[in-house]
Design a protein around this motif. Structure first.
Motif, PDB file in Angstrom:
ATOM      1  N   VAL A 154       6.502  10.168 -27.462  1.00 31.99           N
ATOM      2  CA  VAL A 154       5.586   9.152 -26.355  1.00 31.99           C
ATOM      3  C   VAL A 154       5.153   9.412 -24.879  1.00 31.99           C
ATOM      4  O   VAL A 154       6.510   8.386 -24.131  1.00 31.99           O
ATOM      5  N   VAL A 155       4.165   9.955 -24.698  1.00 33.20           N
ATOM      6  CA  VAL A 155       4.704  10.493 -23.338  1.00 33.20           C
ATOM      7  C   VAL A 155       3.357   9.469 -22.783  1.00 33.20           C
ATOM      8  O   VAL A 155       2.158  10.014 -23.143  1.00 33.20           O
ATOM      9  N   GLY A 156       3.095   9.020 -21.197  1.00 36.29           N
ATOM     10  CA  GLY A 156       1.959   7.946 -21.139  1.00 36.29           C
ATOM     11  C   GLY A 156       2.800   7.435 -19.911  1.00 36.29           C
ATOM     12  O   GLY A 156       3.538   6.847 -19.213  1.00 36.29           O
ATOM     13  N   ARG A 157       1.847   6.909 -19.385  1.00 35.60           N
ATOM     14  CA  ARG A 157       1.235   5.817 -17.661  1.00 35.60           C
ATOM     15  C   ARG A 157       1.319   4.670 -18.444  1.00 35.60           C
ATOM     16  O   ARG A 157       0.700   4.028 -19.133  1.00 35.60           O
ATOM     17  N   LYS A 158       2.412   4.261 -17.393  1.00 38.74           N
ATOM     18  CA  LYS A 158       1.918   2.676 -17.099  1.00 38.74           C
ATOM     19  C   LYS A 158       2.189   1.704 -18.983  1.00 38.74           C
ATOM     20  O   LYS A 158       1.413   0.714 -19.302  1.00 38.74           O
TER      21      LYS A 158
END
Length: 274
Positions: A154-158
């Protein structure tokens, strides 16, 4: 004096309520559609009641917004049609999402060997949070039973704390938050999964993945708004069993997945490049 006001997200249009100057609004999604889909997927009666109220407020606001803007702008023909039919917009411009194919160029490294299944997206956006949670709780164990060496990345911001904890507690799952560049993760992925049950507009991450020659497994809602055809350009799967089967097909038939993605890439290069 201002010649034209441009609101780059629907909620900002409320600041233009009394504007005498022409103004346009960029609708990345038809927001009420997202709340309607929240209502349809929420099982808790109290939460569903609250969401229903939010949905009705959004319908009222978007009706004012799209019918009063000098020019509302949609990212897909489907959203434009909805703005006209439900929200009384007389004219809608369509400016579709795009991708820089040079930046998201393919890498022909270890694609044939990797078993990484990638989710990519802003993790402070509720539809993405719902998608990751749905995938982990209803799909991942089924995939693991058939492919124990597979990894879910899983790659993502905040990401919120609860999502971090969910990933940590799930076997063979990793989370990379606020990365400076998503391309290394795309280049090491066997596929991109888009298990969205809630959403609108169109998904930039699908265009980025296909541009990078990464096969896509997506729900119908996830691939909505793009002129990509299921089974010809990406694997469409709407239930946990369908998504499991699609993921296994991509992992075990790399040549077929590569041919499908090559076909999709020609469409992306022909229609969706900036």
């Amino acid at each position: 004096p201002v010649d034209l006001w441009h609101a780059e997200w629907t909620p900002y249009a409320q600041l233009l309520y009394q504007a005498k100057t022409p103004w346009c609004v960029m609708a990345h999604n038809v927001e009420s559609l997202i709340w309607k889909r929240y209502e349809e997927t929420e099982k808790n009666p109290l939460k569903r009641w609250i969401i229903s109220g939010q949905y009705q407020r959004w319908v009222e606001f978007e009706k004012w917004c799209y019918s009063n803007a000098t020019m509302p702008i949609a990212v897909s023909d489907e959203d434009a049609a909805l703005m006209k039919s439900r929200f009384e917009a007389e004219e809608v411009a369509v400016v579709e999402n795009g991708v820089d194919p040079n930046f998201f160029a393919p890498s022909f490294g270890n694609y044939q060997q990797t078993k990484q299944i990638l989710f990519l997206g802003s993790l402070d956006w509720r539809p993405n949070q719902d998608g990751v949670q749905f995938f982990i709780q209803h799909v991942w164990s089924k995939v693991q039973a058939q492919e124990p060496l597979a990894e879910f990345v899983v790659v993502g911001r905040k990401p919120p704390t609860w999502l971090k904890q969910l990933v940590e507690q799930t076997p063979n799952c990793k989370l990379f938050a606020d990365v400076p560049d998503v391309r290394p993760h795309l280049h090491s992925a066997a596929m991109l999964v888009v298990p969205l049950r809630v959403g609108g507009g169109s998904r930039l991450k699908i265009l980025e993945a296909i541009s990078a020659n990464v096969p896509v497994v997506s729900t119908a809602i996830g691939a909505e708004g793009l002129t990509l055809k299921p089974e010809a350009d990406y694997e469409q799967a709407n239930s946990p069993d369908e998504m499991t089967a699609a993921i296994i097909r991509v992992l075990r038939n790399r040549e077929g997945a590569a041919a499908m993605t090559f076909h999709a890439r020609q469409i992306v290069l022909g229609k969706y490049t900036w």
